[in-house]
Write an enzyme that holds these catalytic residues in place. Structure first.
Site, PDB file in Angstrom:
ATOM      1  N   ASP A 233      -1.041   5.700 -12.249  1.00  0.00           N
ATOM      2  CA  ASP A 233      -1.945   5.004 -11.297  1.00  0.00           C
ATOM      3  C   ASP A 233      -2.795   5.707 -10.414  1.00  0.00           C
ATOM      4  O   ASP A 233      -2.322   6.644  -9.759  1.00  0.00           O
ATOM      5  CB  ASP A 233      -0.810   4.283 -10.268  1.00  0.00           C
ATOM      6  CG  ASP A 233      -1.372   3.105  -9.561  1.00  0.00           C
ATOM      7  OD1 ASP A 233      -1.866   1.902 -10.057  1.00  0.00           O
ATOM      8  OD2 ASP A 233      -1.512   3.074  -8.302  1.00  0.00           O
TER       9      ASP A 233
ATOM     10  N   GLU B 241      -5.288   6.084 -15.199  1.00  0.00           N
ATOM     11  CA  GLU B 241      -6.109   4.914 -14.623  1.00  0.00           C
ATOM     12  C   GLU B 241      -7.230   5.664 -13.503  1.00  0.00           C
ATOM     13  O   GLU B 241      -6.767   5.763 -12.486  1.00  0.00           O
ATOM     14  CB  GLU B 241      -5.060   3.949 -13.738  1.00  0.00           C
ATOM     15  CG  GLU B 241      -5.962   2.618 -13.507  1.00  0.00           C
ATOM     16  CD  GLU B 241      -5.910   2.321 -11.886  1.00  0.00           C
ATOM     17  OE1 GLU B 241      -6.618   1.323 -11.580  1.00  0.00           O
ATOM     18  OE2 GLU B 241      -5.315   3.054 -11.184  1.00  0.00           O
TER      19      GLU B 241
HETATM   20  C1  NOJ Z   1      -4.134   0.332  -9.538  1.00  0.00           C
HETATM   21  C2  NOJ Z   1      -3.308  -1.123 -10.218  1.00  0.00           C
HETATM   22  O1  NOJ Z   1      -3.357  -1.346 -11.172  1.00  0.00           O
HETATM   23  C3  NOJ Z   1      -3.403  -2.048  -9.112  1.00  0.00           C
HETATM   24  O2  NOJ Z   1      -2.497  -3.199  -9.249  1.00  0.00           O
HETATM   25  C4  NOJ Z   1      -2.747  -1.677  -7.599  1.00  0.00           C
HETATM   26  O3  NOJ Z   1      -3.064  -2.590  -6.672  1.00  0.00           O
HETATM   27  C5  NOJ Z   1      -3.255  -0.157  -7.276  1.00  0.00           C
HETATM   28  N1  NOJ Z   1      -3.758   0.562  -8.308  1.00  0.00           N
HETATM   29  C6  NOJ Z   1      -2.782   0.379  -6.141  1.00  0.00           C
HETATM   30  O4  NOJ Z   1      -1.738   1.125  -6.808  1.00  0.00           O
END
Ligand code: NOJ
Length: 530
Positions: free
Chosen positions: A200, A259
């Site tokens: 993440d 991500e």
């Molecule tokens: C990306 C995640 O996919 C999202 O759902 C989240 O709110 C943010 N990162 C913060 O962790």
């Protein structure tokens, strides 16, 4: 070849997939019950969104204990059993790791708030600006809207940084303890048998030295398209290199997927250099409009950038943060066509639960059931987060499994978000066995993808095509997408394998066309054996 290079990976948003205990929230026992469905669908791996102990200020992306399963979602034994059962069905399991921030209820942050100086060094605590420090230390904005700083309770003039909600304080990755802790957490789950991690905010852990001002508004709109001092800093790559070494110590098959929101495909490619992550989400594809020019450019740029570092490309149309692609693209016909295009491209594909049912975004949720912090921060800050429109609950409505029942088979009771009227007809039960359904289209496409050798990770060539049409050639396959509103006449590229328009056949396409030619229906993608 590494298994991930052409894998189809299915995202399970655990809270909304299947509820085993009837509390209205999806859980690990629910996922376990549905693993055979995923194996039958034909995917290679499952990515589970965070199920760790968490106050759920951001759907579990606010973790208070990285080694514990939140009681809402089950127990550690459920996680262990889930991994074993998935492996037994030939499915790999990827967990979501959240290293950019912890929950404000994490023991480290609680100690920090209580005044422990050593604990404070693991986060970003700073004095405010202006008289008495009443203004935030810099002009950074939270991705969810409003300032990225909150005052430390009881200590006027002192602030802490949170790029997301105030309940998600950012860790300071310059601190060695932070590195040590996450190494240990990764090992904990790798020892339990998981096949890898979705990282993440993989682009956010390192901030520019001195936390400089940005000096311009609309920061949310700049994410993923412009340089920002809190995203995509060169220093994050050291962390990814270290994690790659750690993963490699468990053998060649444990993977990391970043991500990462990077301004260009070239910057994104840096995350998938041979000694960093195995994959990175390609959000540039998700952002492309329904337009052959945009689609072709983004496909070419993504593949070129990935090729420079020898990595596979990834493709994604929907996830738990964006408007579902059926709604975003404007129709089910376009969604089905876009999916067939995506599944014909080289590389790995991410599917989001429910897209195989053609679920639309739920746009009519009452405010009092919403839980997304972006919604509340947006309402306060008066600004919507880019690409999410501040409304992420609409893609998180519980899955419909059966045609009726209190939550359409999601669980024994009503789900945490209401399912709209008519969703019973979109359920797994209603669509199974109906050759015209979206579910059967996905099943067939995934089966064909497996049958066509080398489709995932090999060359692709563009073929000449009329305006509004994209045609590409892969080993054993030609894929033709007509984005236009009218049929397009063309020579048949081979034998028809699959068409995204449910009622179309080779005969119906030949009807009305000149001899030896066919009419490719509007807003349709077709696969041809070549
Ligand atoms: C990306 C995640 O996919 C999202 O759902 C989240 O709110 C943010 N990162 C913060 O962790």
């Amino acid at each position: 070849m590494g298994w991930w290079r052409d894998a189809v990976i299915y995202q399970v948003y655990v809270r909304s997939f299947a509820d085993g205990d009837g509390d209205g929230v999806g859980d690990l026992p629910g996922v376990r019950q549905r693993l055979p469905y995923l194996a039958d669908l034909g995917v290679d791996a499952v990515w589970l969104t965070p199920f760790y102990a968490s106050p759920q200020a951001d759907g579990g992306y606010d973790v208070s204990d990285y080694r514990a399963v939140d009681p809402r979602f089950g127990h550690l034994d459920d996680a262990r059993a889930l991994v074993a059962e998935a492996h037994g069905l030939g499915l790999r399991v990827i967990l979501d790791i959240v290293p950019n921030h912890t929950s404000d209820q994490h023991p480290w942050f609680r100690r920090a708030l209580a005044g422990d100086a050593a604990a404070r060094e693991r986060y970003h605590f700073r004095p405010g600006r202006g008289e008495g420090g009443t203004l935030p230390p810099n002009d950074w904005e939270s991705v969810f809207g409003g300032p990225a700083w909150s005052p430390v309770p009881g200590e006027p003039g002192l602030w802490y940084l949170h790029l997301f909600a105030p309940e998600q304080p950012d860790l300071d990755w310059r601190h060695p303890k932070v590195h040590e802790e996450f190494d240990s957490v990764l090992r904990f789950w790798l020892d339990l048998g998981v096949d890898g991690f979705r990282i993440d905010v993989a682009h956010g852990m390192v901030k520019a030295e001195g936390l400089p001002d940005i000096g311009a508004g609309e920061q949310a709109r700049m994410i993923g398209s412009q340089e920002l001092p809190f995203f995509d800093q060169d220093g994050v790559h050291d962390i990814h290199r270290a994690w790659r070494r750690l993963l490699a110590s468990y053998g060649p098959d444990r993977i990391a997927v970043a991500e990462a929101w990077a301004p260009t495909p070239e910057r994104l490619a840096l995350y998938v250099r041979p000694d960093e992550c195995h994959q990175a989400f390609n959000f540039h594809f998700l952002r492309a409009g329904w337009d052959t020019g945009q689609l072709r450019t983004v496909i070419e740029e993504s593949m070129a950038a990935a090729t420079t570092v020898g990595a596979p490309t990834t493709w994604v149309l929907s996830n738990h943060d964006v408007v579902r692609h059926r709604t975003r693209l404007g129709s089910l016909a376009r969604a089905r066509a876009a999916t067939l295009l995506m599944l014909a491209l080289p590389g790995s594909v991410y599917l989001y639960q429910g897209e195989e049912l053609g679920l639309p975004e739920v746009t009519e949720l009452p405010d009092d059931v919403r839980q997304d912090p972006a919604f509340f921060r947006t309402a306060q800050g008066g600004r919507a987060a880019e690409g999410q429109q501040g409304l992420r609950d609409g893609c998180r409505v519980p899955m419909p499994w059966t045609s009726d029942g209190p939550s359409l088979g999601f669980g024994p009771a009503a789900g945490w978000l209401p399912q709209p009227a008519g969703w019973g007809e979109l359920s797994v039960q209603a669509q199974t066995g109906d050759p015209l359904s979206t579910l059967e289209l996905y099943r067939t496409a995934l089966r064909l993808r497996r049958l066509l050798p080398g489709l995932g990770d090999s060359a692709m060539e563009w073929l000449t095509a009329p305006e509004g049409v994209l045609a590409l050639s892969r080993p054993g396959l030609v894929c033709v997408l007509n984005t236009g509103r009218a049929p397009v006449e063309m020579a048949a590229p081979g034998e028809l394998l699959l068409c995204s328009a449910p009622e179309e056949s080779r005969d119906s396409m030949e009807a009305g066309a000149a001899p030896g030619r066919l009419r490719l229906p509007a807003q349709t993608c077709t696969w041809w054996a070549a």
